[in-house]
Design a protein around this motif. Structure first.
Motif, PDB file in Angstrom:
ATOM      1  N   ASP A  22     -19.654 -17.250  42.431  1.00 29.13           N
ATOM      2  CA  ASP A  22     -20.145 -15.887  42.598  1.00 29.13           C
ATOM      3  C   ASP A  22     -19.291 -14.931  43.434  1.00 29.13           C
ATOM      4  OD1 ASP A  22     -21.934 -14.456  41.226  1.00 29.13           O
ATOM      5  OD2 ASP A  22     -23.694 -14.974  42.376  1.00 29.13           O
ATOM      6  N   ARG A  66     -24.921 -19.031  49.033  1.00 32.31           N
ATOM      7  CA  ARG A  66     -26.310 -19.444  49.241  1.00 32.31           C
ATOM      8  C   ARG A  66     -26.474 -20.942  49.087  1.00 32.31           C
ATOM      9  NH1 ARG A  66     -29.942 -17.145  52.064  1.00 32.31           N
ATOM     10  NH2 ARG A  66     -29.902 -15.036  51.261  1.00 32.31           N
ATOM     11  N   TYR A  83     -21.794  -9.977  54.175  1.00 34.60           N
ATOM     12  CA  TYR A  83     -22.914 -10.211  53.247  1.00 34.60           C
ATOM     13  C   TYR A  83     -23.610  -8.906  52.871  1.00 34.60           C
ATOM     14  CZ  TYR A  83     -27.475 -11.852  51.576  1.00 34.60           C
ATOM     15  OH  TYR A  83     -28.622 -12.043  50.827  1.00 34.60           O
ATOM     16  N   GLY A  86     -30.892 -16.804  40.658  1.00 36.75           N
ATOM     17  CA  GLY A  86     -30.377 -17.520  39.502  1.00 36.75           C
ATOM     18  C   GLY A  86     -29.369 -18.604  39.851  1.00 36.75           C
ATOM     19  N   ARG A 120     -32.681  -9.463  50.232  1.00 34.96           N
ATOM     20  CA  ARG A 120     -31.666  -8.649  50.930  1.00 34.96           C
ATOM     21  C   ARG A 120     -32.264  -7.508  51.743  1.00 34.96           C
ATOM     22  NH1 ARG A 120     -28.013  -8.672  45.427  1.00 34.96           N
ATOM     23  NH2 ARG A 120     -28.191 -10.914  45.170  1.00 34.96           N
TER      24      ARG A 120
HETATM   25  C1  G6P Z   1     -28.120 -13.548  42.359  1.00 37.30           C
HETATM   26  C2  G6P Z   1     -26.707 -13.854  42.775  1.00 37.30           C
HETATM   27  C3  G6P Z   1     -26.678 -15.101  43.656  1.00 37.30           C
HETATM   28  C4  G6P Z   1     -27.644 -14.941  44.812  1.00 37.30           C
HETATM   29  C5  G6P Z   1     -29.044 -14.561  44.312  1.00 37.30           C
HETATM   30  C6  G6P Z   1     -30.031 -14.301  45.437  1.00 37.30           C
HETATM   31  O1  G6P Z   1     -28.579 -14.594  41.605  1.00 37.30           O
HETATM   32  O2  G6P Z   1     -25.907 -14.053  41.613  1.00 37.30           O
HETATM   33  O3  G6P Z   1     -25.380 -15.333  44.155  1.00 37.30           O
HETATM   34  O4  G6P Z   1     -27.722 -16.134  45.562  1.00 37.30           O
HETATM   35  O5  G6P Z   1     -28.945 -13.389  43.522  1.00 37.30           O
HETATM   36  O6  G6P Z   1     -29.518 -13.352  46.329  1.00 37.30           O
HETATM   37  P1  G6P Z   1     -29.222 -13.686  47.869  1.00 37.30           P
HETATM   38  O7  G6P Z   1     -28.490 -12.498  48.365  1.00 37.30           O
HETATM   39  O8  G6P Z   1     -30.561 -13.888  48.490  1.00 37.30           O
HETATM   40  O9  G6P Z   1     -28.421 -14.948  47.916  1.00 37.30           O
END
Ligand code: G6P
Ligand code: ADP
Length: 482
Positions: free
Chosen positions: A160, A36, A106, A56, A331
């Motif tokens: 991550d 991200r 993803y 986060g 998501r």
């Molecule tokens: C959590 C994960 C991140 C992710 C975020 C938002 O914090 O640890 O890696 O970026 O969720 O989720 P998304 O799928 O929108 O990036």
């Protein structure tokens, strides 16, 4: 066109927005490699625009990058091809994902296999070879982009669960680079991790890093046991020795830019907005707040059930309290997330149908991404904060709430299954699956005497202030420098 994450930084180079320095060696750059980017592109054609990303990872890494020369390699969202550009003082290098990669790498391998498996299999993980193949290919793609950006003096920091193979891929091409990996989510015990058909490949991918950071010591220990079992690694303290060299595996609990939240919460603008919000919901009512990505790990349904029971049992009433649930969409290409949204919305409707009356609803529900300033106003207005995930690597919302309580008021109810519970033991700790205990704990929070609440909050704030995101980054970077 591009909105800054929290408004454009005016901090001079090498200093954080609030004047804190993030550690780095003198001339090197930091290459962040994360799925991200801090901003992502939404919409198509002439309607396309940039939005700040929630979650986060971005909350923690963005302030660090505002004070450190570097590059952020990541996906811009969607499937448009975007050239590298400058944003908020850093270089952004977008990685282009094909539609099939978004679906397989993803939505599939990252969010239907690894995410649920690493969160205690709250939803059944699915295992598909075509998702795995796409995961391998996309990890190569991110690795190539990182390699193109990095000189041998730079440090590469992979983030991550989307990119667990990248450390070894980068290492193969550039053996001398210092490579770090930080996992923002839990790392599961052997009994769960062993389900993965590709468990050895993933462990080997992670071992390509010089330092692998986890949110908790328990997670680091799970990883260590698995590397001993599947990669012939030997452990001496927190160092793992293996065929590819040595890797330190330790906990580095992540945090927030405490001073930024603290200062915004004290600002005249926030004070004005808090008073307006309180007037709107009814000054005499206590505000119970929750802020989450709309994710099944966050325990939103069990929280709604506990609130409903609190009202049902007459322990509190809509005249005395109101719940505000802020949920940012997440998501939406994954079916479990759409189902969750329907479930949450049904519950909100049911609770309001049962307990609301003209001029007073029981639950205000906002499904949208808010600005940082909006969030700060909600945190500063809330008497009780419910942070009750079923499983969470850390949970930064809990820390943000504490940072916004500059007068030490407010009560944090925190799930024992959030990594944050390890550091924030002075919150009211709850098991969100134990409805009886949950209801009693909300009741206790609503009735807590001001002085007791202040003692607890003061200790929570001291902890978060001392261990802010810059301390987290300094700790990781000094381990990475060796
Ligand atoms: C959590 C994960 C991140 C992710 C975020 C938002 O914090 O640890 O890696 O970026 O969720 O989720 P998304 O799928 O929108 O990036
Ligand atoms: P996760 O990493 O699983 O998303 P965290 O609690 O660690 O969970 O981090 C979530 C981050 O996203 C926090 O910084 C929080 O302020 C932000 N966030 C959550 N909900 C919203 C929302 N509705 N609008 C804007 N930001 C949000």
């Amino acid at each position: 066109m591009m909105n800054a994450i929290r408004g454009r930084s005016t901090a001079p180079k090498g200093r954080g927005r609030t004047g804190r320095s993030a550690t780095r060696s003198s001339d090197s750059s930091l290459i962040i490699v994360a799925n991200r980017l801090p901003i992502h592109r939404v919409g198509h054609g002439s309607k396309a625009h940039w939005q700040s990303s929630a979650g986060g990872l971005v909350t923690a890494v963005a302030p660090v990058m505002q004070s450190t020369p570097g590059v952020w390699v990541g996906w811009a969202g969607g499937d448009a091809k975007i050239r590298p550009f400058q944003h908020d003082g850093m270089r952004i290098r977008p990685v282009h994902l094909k539609r099939s990669d978004v679906e397989h790498y993803y939505n599939g391998m990252s969010n239907k296999t690894i995410w649920p498996l690493f969160h205690d299999a709250i939803r059944a993980p699915e295992f598909r070879r075509d998702w795995w193949e796409s995961y391998v290919e996309v990890n190569h793609q991110f690795s190539r982009a990182a390699i193109a950006e990095a000189s041998d003096d730079d440090m590469v920091w992979v983030h991550d669960y989307h990119l667990l193979l990248a450390p070894a891929m980068i290492r193969k091409a550039r053996p001398r680079l210092r490579i770090g990996l930080f996992l923002h989510i839990p790392f599961p015990p052997e009994e769960l991790f062993e389900w993965l058909p590709w468990r050895t490949q993933i462990l080997r991918g992670m071992l390509g890093a010089d330092v692998v950071g986890f949110q908790t010591t328990g997670a680091a220990q799970n990883f260590t046991r698995l590397c001993k079992a599947y990669c012939d690694a030997t452990a001496h303290g927190t160092t793992l020795t293996h065929a590819g060299g040595a890797t330190a595996a330790r906990a580095f609990p992540i945090s927030i830019d405490f001073d930024w939240f603290d200062q915004r919460a004290r600002s005249a603008e926030t004070v004005r907005r808090v008073s307006e919000l309180r007037n709107r919901v009814g000054k005499e009512r206590k505000i119970i707040l929750s802020v989450d990505r709309l994710d099944y790990t966050k325990g939103i349904n069990s929280r709604m059930d506990a609130f409903e029971e609190l009202l049902d049992r007459g322990l509190s009433s809509v005249a005395d309290c109101v719940m505000i649930q802020i949920a940012t969409p997440s998501r939406d290409g994954v079916a479990d997330y759409a189902t969750l949204r329907d479930d949450v919305e049904k519950r909100v409707g049911r609770i309001n149908g049962r307990f609301g009356y003209p001029g007073r609803v029981a639950v205000h529900y906002f499904r949208r991404n808010l600005s940082r300033d909006d969030l700060v106003a909600y945190y500063a207005a809330a008497d009780v904060m419910l942070v009750t995930p079923l499983r969470d690597g850390m949970n930064l919302v809990a820390k943000e709430y504490a940072a916004c309580r500059s007068d030490n008021s407010g009560v944090l109810v925190l799930s024992q299954f959030a990594g944050a519970a390890r550091e924030m033991g002075r919150a009211l700790i709850v098991n969100p699956r134990d409805t009886d205990q949950f209801v009693k704990t909300i009741d206790t929070a609503l009735r807590m005497r001001r002085r007791d609440a202040q003692t607890r909050m003061s200790s929570l704030r001291s902890r978060v202030k001392a261990h802010d995101v810059f301390a987290w980054c300094d700790g990781f970077m000094s381990a990475l420098r060796g």
